[in-house]
Write a protein that holds these residues in place. Sequence first.
Motif, PDB file in Angstrom:
ATOM      1  N   GLN A  52      27.152  31.147  13.271  1.00  0.00           N
ATOM      2  CA  GLN A  52      26.598  31.589  14.554  1.00  0.00           C
ATOM      3  C   GLN A  52      27.729  31.750  15.566  1.00  0.00           C
ATOM      4  O   GLN A  52      28.483  30.831  15.818  1.00  0.00           O
ATOM      5  N   VAL A  53      27.806  32.933  16.142  1.00  0.00           N
ATOM      6  CA  VAL A  53      28.844  33.213  17.126  1.00  0.00           C
ATOM      7  C   VAL A  53      28.490  32.558  18.446  1.00  0.00           C
ATOM      8  O   VAL A  53      27.360  32.637  18.916  1.00  0.00           O
ATOM      9  N   GLN A  54      29.477  31.929  19.047  1.00  0.00           N
ATOM     10  CA  GLN A  54      29.240  31.279  20.333  1.00  0.00           C
ATOM     11  C   GLN A  54      30.456  31.465  21.233  1.00  0.00           C
ATOM     12  O   GLN A  54      31.597  31.276  20.813  1.00  0.00           O
ATOM     13  N   LEU A  55      30.197  31.859  22.479  1.00  0.00           N
ATOM     14  CA  LEU A  55      31.232  31.971  23.504  1.00  0.00           C
ATOM     15  C   LEU A  55      30.809  31.091  24.663  1.00  0.00           C
ATOM     16  O   LEU A  55      29.706  31.247  25.188  1.00  0.00           O
ATOM     17  N   VAL A  56      31.679  30.175  25.065  1.00  0.00           N
ATOM     18  CA  VAL A  56      31.331  29.226  26.123  1.00  0.00           C
ATOM     19  C   VAL A  56      32.373  29.297  27.223  1.00  0.00           C
ATOM     20  O   VAL A  56      33.540  28.947  27.007  1.00  0.00           O
ATOM     21  N   GLU A  57      31.919  29.742  28.399  1.00  0.00           N
ATOM     22  CA  GLU A  57      32.808  29.861  29.552  1.00  0.00           C
ATOM     23  C   GLU A  57      32.830  28.567  30.364  1.00  0.00           C
ATOM     24  O   GLU A  57      31.860  27.804  30.356  1.00  0.00           O
ATOM     25  N   SER A  58      33.916  28.375  31.071  1.00  0.00           N
ATOM     26  CA  SER A  58      34.030  27.264  32.012  1.00  0.00           C
ATOM     27  C   SER A  58      35.068  27.635  33.067  1.00  0.00           C
ATOM     28  O   SER A  58      35.792  28.619  32.914  1.00  0.00           O
ATOM     29  N   GLY A  59      35.120  26.834  34.139  1.00  0.00           N
ATOM     30  CA  GLY A  59      36.139  27.033  35.156  1.00  0.00           C
ATOM     31  C   GLY A  59      35.662  27.678  36.441  1.00  0.00           C
ATOM     32  O   GLY A  59      36.432  27.817  37.389  1.00  0.00           O
ATOM     33  N   GLY A  60      34.405  28.095  36.479  1.00  0.00           N
ATOM     34  CA  GLY A  60      33.894  28.681  37.709  1.00  0.00           C
ATOM     35  C   GLY A  60      33.715  27.625  38.783  1.00  0.00           C
ATOM     36  O   GLY A  60      33.860  26.431  38.553  1.00  0.00           O
ATOM     37  N   GLY A  61      33.407  28.099  39.989  1.00  0.00           N
ATOM     38  CA  GLY A  61      33.198  27.168  41.086  1.00  0.00           C
ATOM     39  C   GLY A  61      33.247  27.858  42.425  1.00  0.00           C
ATOM     40  O   GLY A  61      33.194  29.086  42.504  1.00  0.00           O
ATOM     41  N   LEU A  62      33.352  27.055  43.472  1.00  0.00           N
ATOM     42  CA  LEU A  62      33.418  27.546  44.847  1.00  0.00           C
ATOM     43  C   LEU A  62      34.865  27.453  45.326  1.00  0.00           C
ATOM     44  O   LEU A  62      35.502  26.401  45.200  1.00  0.00           O
ATOM     45  N   VAL A  63      35.361  28.538  45.888  1.00  0.00           N
ATOM     46  CA  VAL A  63      36.736  28.575  46.371  1.00  0.00           C
ATOM     47  C   VAL A  63      36.785  29.414  47.647  1.00  0.00           C
ATOM     48  O   VAL A  63      35.963  30.317  47.836  1.00  0.00           O
ATOM     49  N   GLN A  64      37.714  29.100  48.507  1.00  0.00           N
ATOM     50  CA  GLN A  64      37.886  29.880  49.734  1.00  0.00           C
ATOM     51  C   GLN A  64      38.631  31.169  49.438  1.00  0.00           C
ATOM     52  O   GLN A  64      39.412  31.255  48.475  1.00  0.00           O
ATOM     53  N   ALA A  65      38.405  32.149  50.279  1.00  0.00           N
ATOM     54  CA  ALA A  65      39.130  33.406  50.144  1.00  0.00           C
ATOM     55  C   ALA A  65      40.636  33.154  50.153  1.00  0.00           C
ATOM     56  O   ALA A  65      41.129  32.331  50.932  1.00  0.00           O
ATOM     57  N   GLY A  66      41.326  33.833  49.254  1.00  0.00           N
ATOM     58  CA  GLY A  66      42.762  33.645  49.099  1.00  0.00           C
ATOM     59  C   GLY A  66      43.125  32.617  48.047  1.00  0.00           C
ATOM     60  O   GLY A  66      44.300  32.497  47.668  1.00  0.00           O
ATOM     61  N   GLY A  67      42.136  31.887  47.588  1.00  0.00           N
ATOM     62  CA  GLY A  67      42.373  30.846  46.590  1.00  0.00           C
ATOM     63  C   GLY A  67      42.411  31.391  45.177  1.00  0.00           C
ATOM     64  O   GLY A  67      42.333  32.608  44.953  1.00  0.00           O
ATOM     65  N   SER A  68      42.513  30.461  44.222  1.00  0.00           N
ATOM     66  CA  SER A  68      42.641  30.824  42.817  1.00  0.00           C
ATOM     67  C   SER A  68      41.673  30.011  41.962  1.00  0.00           C
ATOM     68  O   SER A  68      41.307  28.887  42.313  1.00  0.00           O
ATOM     69  N   LEU A  69      41.304  30.610  40.846  1.00  0.00           N
ATOM     70  CA  LEU A  69      40.527  29.932  39.816  1.00  0.00           C
ATOM     71  C   LEU A  69      41.009  30.422  38.459  1.00  0.00           C
ATOM     72  O   LEU A  69      41.462  31.563  38.336  1.00  0.00           O
ATOM     73  N   ARG A  70      40.844  29.580  37.453  1.00  0.00           N
ATOM     74  CA  ARG A  70      41.151  29.976  36.086  1.00  0.00           C
ATOM     75  C   ARG A  70      39.917  29.746  35.220  1.00  0.00           C
ATOM     76  O   ARG A  70      39.466  28.615  35.068  1.00  0.00           O
ATOM     77  N   LEU A  71      39.407  30.832  34.679  1.00  0.00           N
ATOM     78  CA  LEU A  71      38.273  30.757  33.773  1.00  0.00           C
ATOM     79  C   LEU A  71      38.763  30.635  32.339  1.00  0.00           C
ATOM     80  O   LEU A  71      39.787  31.213  31.973  1.00  0.00           O
ATOM     81  N   SER A  72      37.989  29.904  31.537  1.00  0.00           N
ATOM     82  CA  SER A  72      38.284  29.772  30.113  1.00  0.00           C
ATOM     83  C   SER A  72      37.046  30.143  29.314  1.00  0.00           C
ATOM     84  O   SER A  72      35.918  29.999  29.798  1.00  0.00           O
ATOM     85  N   CYS A  73      37.266  30.598  28.102  1.00  0.00           N
ATOM     86  CA  CYS A  73      36.164  30.928  27.206  1.00  0.00           C
ATOM     87  C   CYS A  73      36.572  30.507  25.804  1.00  0.00           C
ATOM     88  O   CYS A  73      37.539  31.047  25.251  1.00  0.00           O
ATOM     89  N   VAL A  74      35.843  29.556  25.245  1.00  0.00           N
ATOM     90  CA  VAL A  74      36.118  29.089  23.896  1.00  0.00           C
ATOM     91  C   VAL A  74      35.173  29.785  22.933  1.00  0.00           C
ATOM     92  O   VAL A  74      33.953  29.776  23.138  1.00  0.00           O
ATOM     93  N   ALA A  75      35.740  30.383  21.905  1.00  0.00           N
ATOM     94  CA  ALA A  75      34.972  31.145  20.929  1.00  0.00           C
ATOM     95  C   ALA A  75      34.856  30.383  19.616  1.00  0.00           C
ATOM     96  O   ALA A  75      35.802  29.712  19.190  1.00  0.00           O
ATOM     97  N   SER A  76      33.710  30.505  18.975  1.00  0.00           N
ATOM     98  CA  SER A  76      33.512  29.883  17.672  1.00  0.00           C
ATOM     99  C   SER A  76      32.568  30.731  16.832  1.00  0.00           C
ATOM    100  O   SER A  76      31.852  31.583  17.366  1.00  0.00           O
TER     101      SER A  76
END
Length: 122
Positions: free
Chosen positions: A1-25
């Motif tokens: 069974q294919v699965q993609l799981v994202e993480s790393g989202g959230g609330l950030v102020q304008a000008g800020g940074s975030l890093r999203l991840s996605c683990v595949a199996s």
Amino acid sequence: QVQLVESGGGLVQAGGSLRLSCVASGRTFSKYAMGWFRQAPGKERNFIAAISWSGGSTNYVDPVKGRFTISRDSAKNTLYLQMNSLKPEDTAVYYCAGSNDMSAYSGDFGYWGQGTQVTVSS
């Protein structure tokens, strides 16, 4: 069974940074391109970036060029999206996608994660 799981989202102020991840199996994703899409409230899901099977080629839409960077670690079956200089208009649910092709330009995505919310405040 294919699965993609994202993480790393959230609330950030304008000008800020975030890093999203996605683990595949459940599939050898190292043989295929992968990508990121986003869906803002009341709008369609849109493509924003893709990376080829080898990581040697990337493809971005204009609104995120120079601010977002897509990358992958095939040994970890993980896809990343580094997002810098975030703007309120980047607010959306971000989805990881697996392609049926090796190219970052094919657009043939058939596998999807559940999404992670990114909210950018002004």
